[in-house]
Design a protein around this motif. Structure first.
Motif, mmCIF file in Angstrom:
data_model
loop_
_atom_site.group_PDB
_atom_site.id
_atom_site.type_symbol
_atom_site.label_atom_id
_atom_site.label_comp_id
_atom_site.label_asym_id
_atom_site.label_seq_id
_atom_site.Cartn_x
_atom_site.Cartn_y
_atom_site.Cartn_z
ATOM 1 N N SER A 52 -9.312 -25.553 -12.535
ATOM 2 C CA SER A 52 -9.186 -24.247 -11.886
ATOM 3 C C SER A 52 -9.843 -24.245 -10.517
ATOM 4 C CB SER A 52 -9.782 -23.145 -12.765
ATOM 5 O OG SER A 52 -11.157 -23.371 -13.002
ATOM 6 N N LEU A 87 -1.546 -31.739 -9.708
ATOM 7 C CA LEU A 87 -1.572 -30.637 -8.748
ATOM 8 C C LEU A 87 -0.818 -31.008 -7.465
ATOM 9 C CD1 LEU A 87 -5.284 -29.460 -9.194
ATOM 10 C CD2 LEU A 87 -3.213 -28.356 -10.069
ATOM 11 N N LEU A 130 -6.890 -26.024 -3.384
ATOM 12 C CA LEU A 130 -5.563 -26.423 -2.906
ATOM 13 C C LEU A 130 -4.714 -25.207 -2.533
ATOM 14 C CD1 LEU A 130 -4.795 -29.247 -5.481
ATOM 15 C CD2 LEU A 130 -5.255 -29.556 -3.054
ATOM 16 N N ASP A 131 -4.837 -24.147 -3.301
ATOM 17 C CA ASP A 131 -4.083 -22.924 -2.994
ATOM 18 C C ASP A 131 -4.538 -22.311 -1.676
ATOM 19 O OD1 ASP A 131 -2.574 -23.136 -5.267
ATOM 20 O OD2 ASP A 131 -3.758 -21.711 -6.448
ATOM 21 N N GLU A 132 -5.832 -22.416 -1.402
ATOM 22 C CA GLU A 132 -6.364 -21.820 -0.166
ATOM 23 C C GLU A 132 -6.039 -22.665 1.055
ATOM 24 O OE1 GLU A 132 -10.645 -20.396 1.796
ATOM 25 O OE2 GLU A 132 -10.555 -21.091 -0.287
ATOM 26 N N GLU A 185 -3.793 -25.370 1.244
ATOM 27 C CA GLU A 185 -2.383 -25.759 1.298
ATOM 28 C C GLU A 185 -2.163 -27.041 2.110
ATOM 29 O OE1 GLU A 185 -0.416 -22.256 2.836
ATOM 30 O OE2 GLU A 185 -0.192 -21.435 0.824
ATOM 31 N N ARG A 200 -7.585 -26.282 -8.223
ATOM 32 C CA ARG A 200 -6.383 -25.527 -7.902
ATOM 33 C C ARG A 200 -6.669 -24.461 -6.849
ATOM 34 N NH1 ARG A 200 -1.597 -24.897 -10.537
ATOM 35 N NH2 ARG A 200 -2.343 -26.088 -12.363
ATOM 36 N N ALA A 201 -7.829 -23.806 -6.966
ATOM 37 C CA ALA A 201 -8.183 -22.749 -6.026
ATOM 38 C C ALA A 201 -8.325 -23.293 -4.609
ATOM 39 C CB ALA A 201 -9.478 -22.074 -6.469
ATOM 40 N N GLU A 224 2.907 -30.709 -8.199
ATOM 41 C CA GLU A 224 3.356 -29.320 -8.158
ATOM 42 C C GLU A 224 3.631 -28.860 -6.734
ATOM 43 O OE1 GLU A 224 0.362 -26.950 -9.999
ATOM 44 O OE2 GLU A 224 0.622 -27.838 -11.994
ATOM 45 N N ARG A 225 2.855 -29.387 -5.798
ATOM 46 C CA ARG A 225 2.945 -28.941 -4.404
ATOM 47 C C ARG A 225 3.771 -29.884 -3.547
ATOM 48 N NH1 ARG A 225 -1.126 -27.264 -7.038
ATOM 49 N NH2 ARG A 225 -2.215 -25.308 -6.558
#
Length: 282
Positions: free
Chosen positions: A41, A88, A47-49, A51, A44-45, A91-92
């Motif tokens: 988690s 991860l 990587l989401d921020e 990008e 993931r956070a 997914e991206r």
């Protein structure tokens, strides 16, 4: 390009961070406290921020002897953590560069190992890094796996720094001479990795400074270059037993670099001279 670099405070990660920034990339360096490889988690956070367009995965559990006593922790970081990060990345759909090691091989014979040679690690660390390789290959199509060996750089501890420290109190040292490989200077490796990750030349590579030596020859060159009067006595591995078995043959073939059009790194002796100058001990 936006590049996420794990292990950014380590020997290699820090130099990769500096090199990629110097090339104008937007770089985000993370270390274990903000990017624990056991916490999906948290990863993931980040990587989401950020990008990223690419991930350069230099973080690893590298305490080779301690890994024999902490196999679960070593595998958690190097195998399970890499599998999570590869998933991860999948997914991206981002590029992925994974740093591996000569320890994935059994270390037999005298010929340099080709990238497709049969693996067979002889210690927990090597097995964990091989599992990381397998996770990357299973999950991703746009990946680079780069096996390196005998790493030294400005940050952290390494063989060169240890020898220079021992030179302050010793006039002679017995050093293992039946393990042969190639030193790898992080300042030389980082530009190659930056070239790779900006390319589409995916695959498995070996990357070290050119030439082979034993640990005893490595030590003798360090003392010669630094002007230290320390005599080196060559001894077999059994004279300095370690908890983890070390491969006696860590020679790595660089044909993969040649085939892809990447430049080989400078000779290891030249790298030692520049590193000692960087440390101000030449």
């Amino acid at each position: 390009m936006k590049i996420l670099i794990t292990g950014a405070t380590g020997q290699l990660g820090a130099d990769c961070l500096e090199e990629c920034r110097a090339r104008g990339h937007e770089v985000y360096g993370v270390s274990s406290h903000m990017f624990p490889l056991s916490d999906e988690s948290a990863m993931r956070a980040v990587l989401d921020e950020f990008e990223p367009d690419a991930i350069l995965h230099a973080a690893a559990y590298t305490a080779v002897d301690r890994a024999e006593d902490e196999p679960d922790l070593c595998r958690l970081v190097n195998a399970a953590g890499t599998e999570i990060l590869a998933r991860l990345a999948q997914e991206r759909d981002v590029k992925f560069l994974y740093i591996s090691t000569d320890y994935v091989f059994p270390g037999t014979g005298n010929a340099p190992y080709e990238t497709d040679a049969p693996t067979g690690p002889r210690n927990v660390y090597g097995a964990s890094k091989l599992a990381g390789e397998e996770a990357v290959e299973a999950r991703l199509e746009r990946f680079f796996i780069v096996r390196i060996s005998w790493v030294f750089g400005a940050r952290g501890t390494n063989f060169v720094k240890t020898m220079l420290e021992l030179a302050k109190t010793h006039k002679s040292l017995s050093i293992v001479a039946d393990q042969v490989g190639s030193p790898t200077y992080t300042r030389d490796l980082a530009p190659l990795l930056a070239d790779m990750i900006a390319s589409e030349k995916y695959g498995l590579y070996h990357a070290t400074n050119e030439g082979f030596c034993s640990w005893a020859e490595f030590a003798a060159e360090i003392f010669r270059t630094a002007g230290k009067d320390v005599a080196v006595t060559s001894v077999p591995s059994r004279a300095h037993p370690t908890k983890a078995v070390r491969p006696k043959n860590s020679r790595l073939s660089k044909r993969s670099l040649d085939a892809a059009g990447f430049e080989r790194l400078p000779p290891w002796q030249d790298a030692v001279a520049r590193f000692i100058a960087e440390l101000g001990q030449g």
